[in-house]
Design a protein around this motif. Structure first.
Motif, PDB file in Angstrom:
ATOM      1  N   ASP A  16       0.871  -1.174   0.000  1.00  0.00           N
ATOM      2  CA  ASP A  16       0.000   0.000   0.000  1.00  0.00           C
ATOM      3  C   ASP A  16       0.908   1.224   0.000  1.00  0.00           C
ATOM      4  O   ASP A  16       2.118   1.101   0.241  1.00  0.00           O
ATOM      5  N   ARG A  60      -0.473   4.192   1.475  1.00  0.00           N
ATOM      6  CA  ARG A  60      -0.981   4.965   2.605  1.00  0.00           C
ATOM      7  C   ARG A  60      -0.506   4.341   3.892  1.00  0.00           C
ATOM      8  O   ARG A  60      -0.178   3.155   3.942  1.00  0.00           O
ATOM      9  N   THR A  97       4.840   1.414  -4.571  1.00  0.00           N
ATOM     10  CA  THR A  97       5.262   2.548  -5.392  1.00  0.00           C
ATOM     11  C   THR A  97       4.037   3.257  -5.981  1.00  0.00           C
ATOM     12  O   THR A  97       3.036   2.607  -6.274  1.00  0.00           O
ATOM     13  N   VAL A 151      -5.581  -4.228  -6.658  1.00  0.00           N
ATOM     14  CA  VAL A 151      -6.774  -3.530  -6.180  1.00  0.00           C
ATOM     15  C   VAL A 151      -6.390  -2.138  -5.675  1.00  0.00           C
ATOM     16  O   VAL A 151      -7.019  -1.600  -4.769  1.00  0.00           O
ATOM     17  N   ALA A 152      -5.342  -1.577  -6.292  1.00  0.00           N
ATOM     18  CA  ALA A 152      -4.914  -0.227  -5.927  1.00  0.00           C
ATOM     19  C   ALA A 152      -5.790   0.815  -6.635  1.00  0.00           C
ATOM     20  O   ALA A 152      -6.516   0.496  -7.580  1.00  0.00           O
ATOM     21  N   SER A 153      -5.710   2.046  -6.166  1.00  0.00           N
ATOM     22  CA  SER A 153      -6.464   3.136  -6.776  1.00  0.00           C
ATOM     23  C   SER A 153      -6.227   3.195  -8.284  1.00  0.00           C
ATOM     24  O   SER A 153      -5.149   2.866  -8.773  1.00  0.00           O
ATOM     25  N   THR A 154      -7.246   3.650  -8.990  1.00  0.00           N
ATOM     26  CA  THR A 154      -7.168   3.766 -10.443  1.00  0.00           C
ATOM     27  C   THR A 154      -6.128   4.801 -10.862  1.00  0.00           C
ATOM     28  O   THR A 154      -6.119   5.917 -10.366  1.00  0.00           O
ATOM     29  N   TYR A 206       4.073  -3.694 -10.817  1.00  0.00           N
ATOM     30  CA  TYR A 206       3.631  -4.817  -9.988  1.00  0.00           C
ATOM     31  C   TYR A 206       3.365  -6.056 -10.866  1.00  0.00           C
ATOM     32  O   TYR A 206       3.651  -7.190 -10.480  1.00  0.00           O
ATOM     33  N   GLY A 239     -12.876  -4.780 -12.425  1.00  0.00           N
ATOM     34  CA  GLY A 239     -13.965  -5.627 -11.911  1.00  0.00           C
ATOM     35  C   GLY A 239     -15.339  -5.071 -12.276  1.00  0.00           C
ATOM     36  O   GLY A 239     -15.580  -3.880 -12.143  1.00  0.00           O
ATOM     37  N   THR A 263     -12.789   6.166  -0.840  1.00  0.00           N
ATOM     38  CA  THR A 263     -11.530   6.679  -1.380  1.00  0.00           C
ATOM     39  C   THR A 263     -11.457   6.481  -2.885  1.00  0.00           C
ATOM     40  O   THR A 263     -10.889   7.296  -3.605  1.00  0.00           O
ATOM     41  N   LYS A 265     -11.561   4.939 -16.086  1.00  0.00           N
ATOM     42  CA  LYS A 265     -12.775   4.334 -15.557  1.00  0.00           C
ATOM     43  C   LYS A 265     -13.943   4.578 -16.496  1.00  0.00           C
ATOM     44  O   LYS A 265     -14.711   3.671 -16.816  1.00  0.00           O
ATOM     45  N   ASP A 304     -19.909  -0.961  -2.371  1.00  0.00           N
ATOM     46  CA  ASP A 304     -18.826  -1.209  -3.313  1.00  0.00           C
ATOM     47  C   ASP A 304     -17.948  -2.387  -2.911  1.00  0.00           C
ATOM     48  O   ASP A 304     -17.624  -3.247  -3.726  1.00  0.00           O
TER      49      ASP A 304
HETATM   50  N1  NAD Z   1     -16.687  -2.200  -6.442  1.00  0.00           N
HETATM   51  C1  NAD Z   1     -15.405  -1.937  -6.330  1.00  0.00           C
HETATM   52  O1  NAD Z   1     -14.922  -1.738  -5.253  1.00  0.00           O
HETATM   53  C2  NAD Z   1     -14.562  -1.888  -7.561  1.00  0.00           C
HETATM   54  C3  NAD Z   1     -15.067  -2.324  -8.789  1.00  0.00           C
HETATM   55  C4  NAD Z   1     -14.259  -2.281  -9.916  1.00  0.00           C
HETATM   56  C5  NAD Z   1     -12.975  -1.807  -9.810  1.00  0.00           C
HETATM   57  N2  NAD Z   1     -12.536  -1.373  -8.632  1.00  0.00           N
HETATM   58  C6  NAD Z   1     -11.189  -0.806  -8.582  1.00  0.00           C
HETATM   59  O2  NAD Z   1     -10.467  -1.429  -7.542  1.00  0.00           O
HETATM   60  C7  NAD Z   1      -9.551  -0.461  -7.010  1.00  0.00           C
HETATM   61  C8  NAD Z   1      -9.692  -0.436  -5.507  1.00  0.00           C
HETATM   62  O3  NAD Z   1     -10.986   0.056  -5.149  1.00  0.00           O
HETATM   63  P1  NAD Z   1     -11.297   0.379  -3.633  1.00  0.00           P
HETATM   64  O4  NAD Z   1     -12.706   0.780  -3.551  1.00  0.00           O
HETATM   65  O5  NAD Z   1     -10.815  -0.727  -2.767  1.00  0.00           O
HETATM   66  O6  NAD Z   1     -10.385   1.644  -3.424  1.00  0.00           O
HETATM   67  P2  NAD Z   1      -9.732   2.212  -2.105  1.00  0.00           P
HETATM   68  O7  NAD Z   1      -9.426   3.624  -2.425  1.00  0.00           O
HETATM   69  O8  NAD Z   1     -10.562   1.884  -0.912  1.00  0.00           O
HETATM   70  O9  NAD Z   1      -8.386   1.361  -1.959  1.00  0.00           O
HETATM   71  C9  NAD Z   1      -7.316   1.539  -2.828  1.00  0.00           C
HETATM   72  C10 NAD Z   1      -6.048   1.323  -2.026  1.00  0.00           C
HETATM   73  O10 NAD Z   1      -4.992   1.337  -2.948  1.00  0.00           O
HETATM   74  C11 NAD Z   1      -3.908   2.051  -2.347  1.00  0.00           C
HETATM   75  N3  NAD Z   1      -3.029   2.461  -3.431  1.00  0.00           N
HETATM   76  C12 NAD Z   1      -3.184   3.471  -4.293  1.00  0.00           C
HETATM   77  N4  NAD Z   1      -2.195   3.495  -5.179  1.00  0.00           N
HETATM   78  C13 NAD Z   1      -1.373   2.474  -4.856  1.00  0.00           C
HETATM   79  C14 NAD Z   1      -0.186   1.994  -5.388  1.00  0.00           C
HETATM   80  N5  NAD Z   1       0.356   2.580  -6.469  1.00  0.00           N
HETATM   81  N6  NAD Z   1       0.400   0.938  -4.817  1.00  0.00           N
HETATM   82  C15 NAD Z   1      -0.152   0.337  -3.742  1.00  0.00           C
HETATM   83  N7  NAD Z   1      -1.318   0.750  -3.203  1.00  0.00           N
HETATM   84  C16 NAD Z   1      -1.904   1.800  -3.748  1.00  0.00           C
HETATM   85  C17 NAD Z   1      -4.575   3.153  -1.611  1.00  0.00           C
HETATM   86  O11 NAD Z   1      -3.722   3.714  -0.642  1.00  0.00           O
HETATM   87  C18 NAD Z   1      -5.772   2.423  -1.010  1.00  0.00           C
HETATM   88  O12 NAD Z   1      -5.431   1.866   0.205  1.00  0.00           O
HETATM   89  C19 NAD Z   1      -9.833   0.843  -7.682  1.00  0.00           C
HETATM   90  O13 NAD Z   1      -8.970   1.022  -8.782  1.00  0.00           O
HETATM   91  C20 NAD Z   1     -11.221   0.645  -8.222  1.00  0.00           C
HETATM   92  O14 NAD Z   1     -11.502   1.467  -9.350  1.00  0.00           O
HETATM   93  C21 NAD Z   1     -13.270  -1.434  -7.507  1.00  0.00           C
END
Ligand code: NAD
Ligand code: NAD
Ligand code: NAD
Ligand code: NAD
Ligand code: NA
Ligand code: NA
Lengths: 370, 370, 370, 370
Positions: A25, A27, A68, A118-121, A154, A195, A229, A243, A301
């Motif tokens: 992560d 954060r 990273t 599952v990191a931020s977009t 990654y 997803g 987030t 997205k 979500d």
């Molecule tokens: N329903 C859903 O939750 C859903 C559906 C489809 C896609 N997604 C995608 O899954 C991802 C995660 O969604 P979420 O709701 O859990 O988001 P979130 O913001 O709760 O969690 C994302 C985590 O990724 C971390 N992060 C960000 N950049 C990073 C990096 N470069 N390396 C390591 N960690 C990193 C953040 O600090 C955070 O802890 C997003 O890209 C989202 O678009 C989620």
């Protein structure tokens, strides 16, 4: 979970209870704290569940190391106080991630390591054709090319050491030509992107109805509000771009013609982990009669995403076990933009998974010996 | 029209322009007047279209003769001032209908007569097992059994003279064992019941999504409001009963488990020919998280039904032409309760029609000469 | 029309049938053509009405002359092929508009000329404090200040010759200090801004309910889709800005506290003159329980606006007749941002109009003679 | 709470913390268990709140004694295993209730006893004119008239001993002529009927908008789904009848004309304490253009009702303290069918409460002594 249904349930998949979680992560916030906030803001998970898993969450936290944030955009960088997330050359970063993977696998003594993004977009990258071959990609890493995003680093670190890889986000991940070549060469299974948990899932179930009935869609407007987030990061136009694309494109493929098709995403903090999508579909039938369908989808979500992540881990580990490398079309139904698959009709995608499962069930030795 | 899409469009179906319309009614109101009212109340068809077809409507009116309202319930009887609609023995009625069919066919010099039931919904009949064989049925007609409804008389008159028959309503029609036997014996195609034009169409597209994703539907509430004569007749609890059944049953088949599933229909005169359905789907995902989807569907009832009626005429005439008698599973996607078909997943039903069409296209001589 | 209701209906207002219409436009398209397009695209007005007024529309067209598009933004300029719309000094433009007004009044021999701004929305102007006095404003006109927008020029030309003025748009119009001073000095009635026809109307009826019940609004998200030229112009971020402001601000005034409040407007051509607003209101009650209300409003933009424009003409002419100059608070209920009025609760605004009407009815000589 | 807002907050109302709760029930289920079920099924109250008040709930339970289910309909009788709930003559029942009230007041040493009816909805009674005077009513009690419902017995027992009384349900309660006479004679304040917490609240805020704008409502359809015991009881057509009436009638009063107006209530167990109302409003504007508004309201029934019950206790105790007997029009905004008040416009009703409060604040001695 989809894998709790037949015929998948009869496959010899790794048990959920046997999975061990860890990761990167950027954060500092502990998982426990994140989950506490979700519980407070939206009631998911509820207090009982939270208390039941609190200890597990703390253990997982200990297995999470700093990652990273290269090319993740400003809003992601701001999530982290730690300068380290953007430091180092690509070669150093990749080598660190590979070693993190090995450490985790060794310490936890796992049979198989599966990497899921599952990191931020991230913002979509421009000019990805320059990473079209493995050669180009590896050169780019050596030369510290500033265009390579974290998600692909990654992914590279996973594939190069033959760990199956899943990209649950719209970020680039393993979609680069160079990484597909790597996966093919090493015969490692990988799949993505993004997803399909909510609005787009519904689109892929409904659009075939309009197509099959020859009801012409004039416009399909989607408006999403969410408060977590993910929503905060998607507030940023750059990060939102990828997205939006993966949420809208499938309509054209299913319907087979152009139409007005817009997707909006707004960050509405009070919703916490809850997301509401409102879709307005304007269509035309007999004698050019204009009619409409509207829907709202109100989901948690994380409660929607979590079981799919488990399904994907189980199914890609299974594929790896069976020597199936490269993109995994049987997993298309899980993704908004399934890599290597043009089909977006949900039922047809489901059928791919059922057929795959039945093929394996039929092939499998029935467990009897003479 | 579905038949305007490939692969159906490549079948050698009768052209829409070659169809000639006539029929039975029990009301005096001219078709022109009915269409004028629809234009005034809801704008469908619009004034231009109405003016363009006014002359055709008058001609069709001349081909409409008085029918029978036997066992159609009180509200249908009240639609007609004419006592005649309820007089005569069953044998007399059947013989009249058969002679009406022949007169129409002869006067219009048609190649093939197709009978479609688009009359008001009848109350469901009790004890239909007493019409389970052709013998029992014909005895019932001779003995003037007061339980045989109008829809089955029209169907009998069609099948006995080998005219293909379609039941677009929830009424009994050709669903009796005795009529199925007759159709098989004479090798005449027939199919029903209840055109799937709106809310139920959406259900059959969406429910497979919940099933496939293992999202457990807790309750599915549907509320329909509509303002046309169909709505007026469905105000009556007896007539409504059959409709409710065919709107609700498919969910259980698709989902495979019991859940709270209610359908309401209310007559709202101001809507004219427009119908709005509101559906509220409460479902449960990971960690028993309760979520919901809601949709509204706002359609012009007639604009949705008319093209399907044309499709069915073309496709059942084609089946007849190819010697395919009995129930027609390839037409399942058109019906809420497809006779002889248990499958309710819309995509799978569509596939049946595509497969049928492609089979015929492949079988067809390629039109080449030596 | 609101003026068809008591107590307004009892006021001695000018009859609708006595009104004569004319004006300025910057497009060439004839009104007849515009109305024909609206009829085709959305059925409003219907064909019968269109045919009934066709001749009147042609006559009005002859009374429409070329206006000015100064400071209206690029998208408005593109509506017109005619370079003339942006030429001339401010002094020349103003003098032309004044002379157009006089010519119209003379040729049609009207008792009173009322000017209503129903032109496309302009981008909001920056630094309007430099037009805070009549002196500054008139100097700006003489010096051809490039910041004065068309709407204020039309307003100036009206007020300086003592014609009552109404601004039905979010554009600046008579809201400048200098124009308010002019209206006061000449004792001419004027009022604005932005007709309250749909989503905002509902907001002003609903928000007082949340306030009165002490249900805390956490977020109020509004998403509007519309398909007419108004929508096309509002696609442009600059022009949209003023609209968004006047659609959102009232919530804070009614609720009395800050909250997440977003308004989106999207152009969806297939809708023609129809507009759909979807609002999602997230609120919190007892024990911090989070609940929600959602609404959709589906209206024909023009059918909603037209009667209000007639109401405003009648009521402002009446005010003028009674020597009531300056801003007209009794007209607050008609506007999203009523000039000089802070009250946004719809019921309280309605009450202002009823009180005004009853005061006039009581003051009026009862028509009896001794 | 409404009483937490100004100007009510400045009134010298009893503090919430000083209230002591007790009462009658006819079920055995403990309050703790009921609240636990609500927590499980719908998350309201959440687990933290539940744990915080668990002890209080147990104490309240000890102050709840067995009541009467006379004339409450079969479904209510089935809620209770205890035959006792339907036994005894009216005179015995009344005397028991009076003694229960006194015991509670004495044991808890309260300054003032306020009785609020929050029992399940009874079927409406027929022929209530036979209870039009106090004399007739008391004779009916003596003669054990089988038509007097439980709610009126609880009300009689309260008023005869001069305890203020509030009817939060659609049941008859104090609405009988004989009870109004009693309240007037004894100068005890009382008010009802049917707390306005959701769909009807919105109706009373929105309908004045349609009226004020002269937009003619053609039909207003409301469909409610809810999952708690209230919903279970309202499944019964007899019990539902009174509810439907008080949910629908206000529209006619506000709009001033007849229109199609239907209210549906369906029991949907999975919703637990959550209620969703869907309303579809079809209306007509300029040139008879038909448009529509739809809304959904999704609330926790109890979280909406509870603060209003507290408000009513505080405000009716205050009225009693100030010697204000009989019906209390200042409380109209709290009820679907406010006794003695014809006004249904929510804003006007709110204004009655504000005016009342301000009158009292102005009258009050400023608390200073010389
Ligand atoms: N329903 C859903 O939750 C859903 C559906 C489809 C896609 N997604 C995608 O899954 C991802 C995660 O969604 P979420 O709701 O859990 O988001 P979130 O913001 O709760 O969690 C994302 C985590 O990724 C971390 N992060 C960000 N950049 C990073 C990096 N470069 N390396 C390591 N960690 C990193 C953040 O600090 C955070 O802890 C997003 O890209 C989202 O678009 C989620
Ligand atoms: N979208 C749709 O329109 C749709 C969809 C599915 C099923 N259906 C079914 O199709 C049927 C027709 O629907 P509609 O909207 O056209 O209804 P409608 O009320 O406009 O027309 C029905 C016609 O049938 C006539 N009729 C009634 N009983 C008859 C009888 N015994 N013999 C001959 N004529 C008779 C009536 O007089 C009327 O003219 C209904 O049963 C309806 O439930 C319609
Ligand atoms: N429901 C409603 O229709 C509604 C409600 C509130 C406010 N408004 C406002 O009223 C205005 C008109 O709305 P509409 O739907 O009729 O739009 P429209 O686009 O149909 O008509 C606007 C007309 O103004 C003309 N125009 C543009 N700039 C001009 C200028 N500088 N001088 C003269 N003519 C000019 C255009 O050529 C066009 O003919 C818009 O500003 C809109 O925001 C409309
Ligand atoms: N939002 C709301 O909750 C709301 C709004 C308006 C009106 N109301 C009305 O308030 C009442 C209570 O609603 P609820 O949701 O709390 O219902 P509920 O079913 O949860 O509680 C009703 C209680 O009354 C008891 N009861 C039934 N008959 C009784 C009798 N004769 N004497 C004593 N106790 C009796 C039942 O055993 C039950 O414990 C209902 O009449 C409902 O229609 C509720
Ligand atoms: Na499907
Ligand atoms: Na109001």
């Amino acid at each position: 979970m989809v894998t709790a249904r037949e015929p998948m349930a009869s496959l010899d998949l790794p048990a959920v209870d046997d999975l061990v979680f860890g990761g990167h992560d950027i954060r500092d916030q502990s998982i426990e704290e994140t989950v506490e906030q979700a519980n407070e803001a939206g009631g998911v998970p509820n207090s009982k569940t939270l208390d039941a898993v609190r200890e597990d969450l703390r253990e997982i936290d200990e297995r999470v190391t700093m990652g990273t944030a290269r090319k993740c955009g400003q809003v992601v960088e701001e999530l982290s106080d730690d300068k380290a997330t953007n430091e180092g050359t690509l070669a150093e970063i990749v080598s660190q991630i590979r070693s993190d993977y090995e450490t985790f696998a060794a310490e936890q003594d796992v049979d198989k390591l599966v990497v899921v993004n599952v990191a931020s977009t991230e913002p979509p990258i421009k000019g990805d054709e320059k990473f079209d071959t493995l050669d180009e990609l590896e050169t780019a890493i050596e030369e510290d090319d500033s265009d390579l995003p974290a998600s692909s680093l990654y992914a590279y670190a996973a594939l190069v050491d033959e760990h199956p890889y899943v990209n649950f986000t719209p970020s680039t991940g393993s979609a680069l030509g160079g990484l597909r070549e790597l996966a093919a060469e090493k015969n490692v299974p990988h799949m993505g992107r993004d997803g399909k948990t909510g609005e787009t899932l519904v689109k892929s179930a409904l659009a075939p109805m309009f197509a099959g009935r020859n009801l012409q869609v004039l416009s399909w407007e989607g408006h999403n509000i969410l408060g977590n987030t993910d929503g905060l990061v998607l507030e940023d136009d750059a990060n939102k771009e990828g997205k939006i694309e993966s949420k809208g494109n499938l309509l054209e493929q299913i319907l087979g013609y152009d139409h007005h098709n817009a997707v909006r995403i707004d960050y509405t903090p009070s919703l916490g982990d809850w997301k509401t999508a409102w879709d307005h579909i304007h269509f035309q039938g007999f004698l050019e009669t204009k009619m409409k369908m509207q829907f709202t989808w109100e989901g948690s979500d994380s409660a929607l995403a979590a079981p799919l992540v488990l399904d994907l881990i189980r199914l890609i580990a299974y594929a790896d076990e069976h020597g199936e490398g490269g993109e995994q079309p049987q997993l298309a139904s899980f993704f908004k933009s399934p890599q290597g698959v043009d089909e977006h009709d949900l039922s047809v995608q489901f059928q791919k998974l059922y057929d795959y499962s039945e093929r394996h069930l039929n092939d499998a030795p029935s467990g009897t010996v003479e």
